[in-house]
Design a protein around this motif. Structure first.
Motif, PDB file in Angstrom:
ATOM      1  N   THR A 103      45.760  52.009  18.164  1.00 48.32           N
ATOM      2  CA  THR A 103      47.166  52.411  18.035  1.00 48.32           C
ATOM      3  C   THR A 103      47.592  53.284  19.208  1.00 48.32           C
ATOM      4  OG1 THR A 103      46.464  54.308  16.700  1.00 48.32           O
ATOM      5  CG2 THR A 103      47.169  52.324  15.520  1.00 48.32           C
ATOM      6  N   ASN A 104      46.652  53.569  20.078  1.00 49.65           N
ATOM      7  CA  ASN A 104      46.932  54.442  21.220  1.00 49.65           C
ATOM      8  C   ASN A 104      46.481  53.800  22.522  1.00 49.65           C
ATOM      9  OD1 ASN A 104      47.830  56.822  22.501  1.00 49.65           O
ATOM     10  ND2 ASN A 104      45.766  57.701  22.441  1.00 49.65           N
ATOM     11  N   GLY A 105      46.753  52.518  22.669  1.00 52.52           N
ATOM     12  CA  GLY A 105      46.477  51.844  23.922  1.00 52.52           C
ATOM     13  C   GLY A 105      45.232  50.983  23.928  1.00 52.52           C
ATOM     14  N   LEU A 106      44.902  50.503  25.121  1.00 51.98           N
ATOM     15  CA  LEU A 106      43.783  49.598  25.343  1.00 51.98           C
ATOM     16  C   LEU A 106      42.588  50.390  25.877  1.00 51.98           C
ATOM     17  CD1 LEU A 106      42.821  46.570  25.536  1.00 51.98           C
ATOM     18  CD2 LEU A 106      43.555  46.673  27.939  1.00 51.98           C
ATOM     19  N   TYR A 107      41.423  50.182  25.259  1.00 51.74           N
ATOM     20  CA  TYR A 107      40.202  50.831  25.719  1.00 51.74           C
ATOM     21  C   TYR A 107      39.309  49.791  26.374  1.00 51.74           C
ATOM     22  CZ  TYR A 107      41.440  55.210  23.506  1.00 51.74           C
ATOM     23  OH  TYR A 107      42.076  56.385  23.179  1.00 51.74           O
ATOM     24  N   ILE A 108      38.801  50.126  27.570  1.00 51.06           N
ATOM     25  CA  ILE A 108      38.033  49.192  28.385  1.00 51.06           C
ATOM     26  C   ILE A 108      36.638  49.739  28.618  1.00 51.06           C
ATOM     27  CG2 ILE A 108      37.939  47.914  30.561  1.00 51.06           C
ATOM     28  CD1 ILE A 108      41.179  49.545  29.946  1.00 51.06           C
ATOM     29  N   PHE A 109      35.623  48.924  28.311  1.00 48.98           N
ATOM     30  CA  PHE A 109      34.231  49.309  28.528  1.00 48.98           C
ATOM     31  C   PHE A 109      33.685  48.503  29.694  1.00 48.98           C
ATOM     32  CE2 PHE A 109      29.631  48.907  27.573  1.00 48.98           C
ATOM     33  CZ  PHE A 109      29.296  50.263  27.558  1.00 48.98           C
ATOM     34  N   ASP A 110      33.287  49.201  30.751  1.00 50.20           N
ATOM     35  CA  ASP A 110      32.658  48.586  31.906  1.00 50.20           C
ATOM     36  C   ASP A 110      31.161  48.479  31.613  1.00 50.20           C
ATOM     37  OD1 ASP A 110      31.300  48.251  34.442  1.00 50.20           O
ATOM     38  OD2 ASP A 110      33.188  48.792  35.417  1.00 50.20           O
ATOM     39  N   LYS A 111      30.663  47.261  31.457  1.00 41.96           N
ATOM     40  CA  LYS A 111      29.266  47.066  31.071  1.00 41.96           C
ATOM     41  C   LYS A 111      28.293  47.617  32.112  1.00 41.96           C
ATOM     42  CE  LYS A 111      29.884  42.914  28.219  1.00 41.96           C
ATOM     43  NZ  LYS A 111      29.493  41.495  28.039  1.00 41.96           N
ATOM     44  N   LYS A 115      30.749  52.938  30.587  1.00 30.73           N
ATOM     45  CA  LYS A 115      31.737  53.967  30.279  1.00 30.73           C
ATOM     46  C   LYS A 115      33.027  53.344  29.784  1.00 30.73           C
ATOM     47  CE  LYS A 115      30.167  57.570  33.477  1.00 30.73           C
ATOM     48  NZ  LYS A 115      30.554  58.463  34.601  1.00 30.73           N
ATOM     49  N   TRP A 116      33.720  54.074  28.903  1.00 28.24           N
ATOM     50  CA  TRP A 116      35.025  53.665  28.396  1.00 28.24           C
ATOM     51  C   TRP A 116      36.138  54.374  29.151  1.00 28.24           C
ATOM     52  CZ3 TRP A 116      35.718  49.907  24.756  1.00 28.24           C
ATOM     53  CH2 TRP A 116      34.621  49.550  23.966  1.00 28.24           C
ATOM     54  N   LYS A 117      37.248  53.667  29.336  1.00 26.58           N
ATOM     55  CA  LYS A 117      38.460  54.293  29.846  1.00 26.58           C
ATOM     56  C   LYS A 117      39.648  53.733  29.082  1.00 26.58           C
ATOM     57  CE  LYS A 117      39.271  51.075  33.708  1.00 26.58           C
ATOM     58  NZ  LYS A 117      39.469  50.975  35.167  1.00 26.58           N
ATOM     59  N   ARG A 118      40.760  54.446  29.118  1.00 22.83           N
ATOM     60  CA  ARG A 118      41.937  54.052  28.365  1.00 22.83           C
ATOM     61  C   ARG A 118      43.065  53.617  29.286  1.00 22.83           C
ATOM     62  NH1 ARG A 118      46.659  56.560  27.393  1.00 22.83           N
ATOM     63  NH2 ARG A 118      47.861  55.895  25.568  1.00 22.83           N
ATOM     64  N   LEU A 143      43.416  38.557  30.701  1.00 26.67           N
ATOM     65  CA  LEU A 143      43.396  39.113  29.352  1.00 26.67           C
ATOM     66  C   LEU A 143      44.831  39.197  28.844  1.00 26.67           C
ATOM     67  CD1 LEU A 143      41.886  40.558  26.994  1.00 26.67           C
ATOM     68  CD2 LEU A 143      42.504  42.716  28.125  1.00 26.67           C
ATOM     69  N   TRP A 144      45.086  38.555  27.697  1.00 24.69           N
ATOM     70  CA  TRP A 144      46.390  38.636  27.052  1.00 24.69           C
ATOM     71  C   TRP A 144      46.324  39.730  25.980  1.00 24.69           C
ATOM     72  CZ3 TRP A 144      50.456  36.173  29.075  1.00 24.69           C
ATOM     73  CH2 TRP A 144      50.193  35.086  29.928  1.00 24.69           C
ATOM     74  N   ILE A 145      47.354  40.565  25.944  1.00 25.43           N
ATOM     75  CA  ILE A 145      47.360  41.746  25.093  1.00 25.43           C
ATOM     76  C   ILE A 145      48.587  41.700  24.180  1.00 25.43           C
ATOM     77  CG2 ILE A 145      47.355  44.272  25.068  1.00 25.43           C
ATOM     78  CD1 ILE A 145      46.425  43.993  28.103  1.00 25.43           C
ATOM     79  N   GLY A 146      48.352  41.512  22.892  1.00 23.48           N
ATOM     80  CA  GLY A 146      49.442  41.457  21.923  1.00 23.48           C
ATOM     81  C   GLY A 146      49.724  42.831  21.358  1.00 23.48           C
ATOM     82  N   ARG A 147      50.884  43.372  21.643  1.00 21.65           N
ATOM     83  CA  ARG A 147      51.258  44.717  21.225  1.00 21.65           C
ATOM     84  C   ARG A 147      52.316  44.663  20.128  1.00 21.65           C
ATOM     85  NH1 ARG A 147      53.289  46.404  26.905  1.00 21.65           N
ATOM     86  NH2 ARG A 147      54.003  48.278  25.809  1.00 21.65           N
TER      87      ARG A 147
END
Length: 367
Positions: A103-111, A115-118, A143-147
């Protein structure tokens, strides 16, 4: 066209049919079915696999990764300070990244960096950062992002985000995204709270070139509801399957009548509902396994205005016959389904259930 149907090429379909009948009608022999339990008392909202590990999002407990070889779960949450969010609703995977919608954005994990970033979104107002659906297009590296408001696209080669307002005729809910599905190598289906967009990926979405919209008019969705909210989409060569929301009140009993629809890509529509086979009219999730579609259902209470889980219905996609999955090891509070090619992973309000779909258990029911 590549669909999840191809994942089952090594299975004997007769064995799958026997297994499903076993799950439905042999509850007394539940101990012979391989059902494993994980993450007890945790509400699981989505499950995916990256070819090696299983990833699961939760409502309130962050994100989990399961290493099947080590039989070990790793948690990413505020409790262990590995991520600055605990409420997630969807997850998607590529070779290098894990994406999770909150509910507060997209979180991305770099394998590689582990590490995670927002990523936050400025457009869309208060609900613009509520992400309800993610779909990775491997061919186009997108990447398609449905908001809750707006559709976004992230180009991996360009490392750039693009936002799109899909509102039709000033109806805001046509821009409130609930589901995304890649169809073959050129189409993107976009389910909203008030209809369905079809986009030719070779078109220009900014100019709405290659974009079409369908609601409950012109015989789409059989003209039944005042509005149609599309929760899930499955495609095969000759058909498209849509799961929809049920949302009715005493004042407006036809607002969202719900159900599961089959469209033949031409003119014919068919429907399953509580009147002809489904456990209930609301659909949380759909998953395809061979000739069967697993349907996680719910019923909407017009008085309390709450969704009440009703378990899983198994639908034969060839003749639309149905059977209810009844097994004491599987709760009815099913939110999400994921088939990894061998196992069905079932996300519930009480953790995860894994059913191993192998021929080894079949003799228990064929003596």
């Amino acid at each position: 066209m590549i669909t999840s149907f191809t994942l089952l090429s090594r299975f004997d379909f007769k064995m799958i049919i026997i297994l499903i009948l076993s799950l439905c009608f042999y509850e007394n022999n539940a101990q012979t079915i391989s059902v494993e339990r994980f993450l007890s008392k945790i509400k699981v909202t989505d499950i995916k696999n990256d070819g090696k590990d299983i990833w699961a999002t939760t409502e309130g407990n962050g994100i989990y990764r399961y290493n099947s070889k080590k039989n070990k779960w790793e948690n990413f949450s505020t409790d262990n300070k590995k991520i600055k969010q605990d409420f997630f609703y969807c997850i998607e995977i590529s070779k290098k990244y894990i994406w999770a919608g909150s509910t507060n954005g997209l979180y991305i994990f770099d394998k590689r960096r582990k590490k995670w970033k927002r990523k936050g979104f400025s457009k869309g107002g208060q609900f613009g950062n509520w992400i309800r659906s993610l779909k990775y297009d491997k061919k186009h590296k997108t990447l398609w992002i449905g908001r809750f408001r707006n559709l976004s696209r992230y180009s991996l080669p360009r490392k750039k985000y693009y936002d799109y307002n899909l509102t039709i005729k000033k109806v805001d809910k046509t821009n409130s995204i609930k589901s995304l599905h890649i169809d073959g190598d050129s189409l993107l289906w976009i389910g909203t709270e008030a209809g369905l967009h079809k986009f030719n990926i070779n078109g220009n979405l900014r100019k709405k070139q290659g974009l079409s919209f369908y609601n409950n008019s012109n015989n789409y969705f059989m003209n039944e509801s005042d509005q149609v909210s599309v929760t899930n989409i499955l495609t095969e060569q000759n058909s498209i399957w849509f799961g929809t929301d049920e949302f009715i009140t005493k004042e407006n009993p036809n607002f969202n009548v719900g159900g599961m629809y089959q469209f033949d890509r031409g003119i014919e529509w068919k429907k399953l509902s509580s009147q002809n086979g489904l456990n209930s009219n609301g659909v949380f999730d759909l998953e395809l396994v061979g000739n069967y579609i697993w349907v996680a259902t719910y019923q909407f209470n017009p008085t309390s205005k709450k969704q009440m889980h009703r378990g899983i219905t198994l639908v034969n996609r060839l003749n639309m016959s149905t059977s209810k999955l009844e097994n004491s090891d599987i709760p009815i509070t099913v939110n999400t389904l994921h088939f990894d090619g061998t196992n069905m992973w079932i996300g519930t309000n009480d953790g995860i259930r894994k059913i191993k779909l192998t021929n080894s258990i079949v003799p228990n029911f064929t003596r």
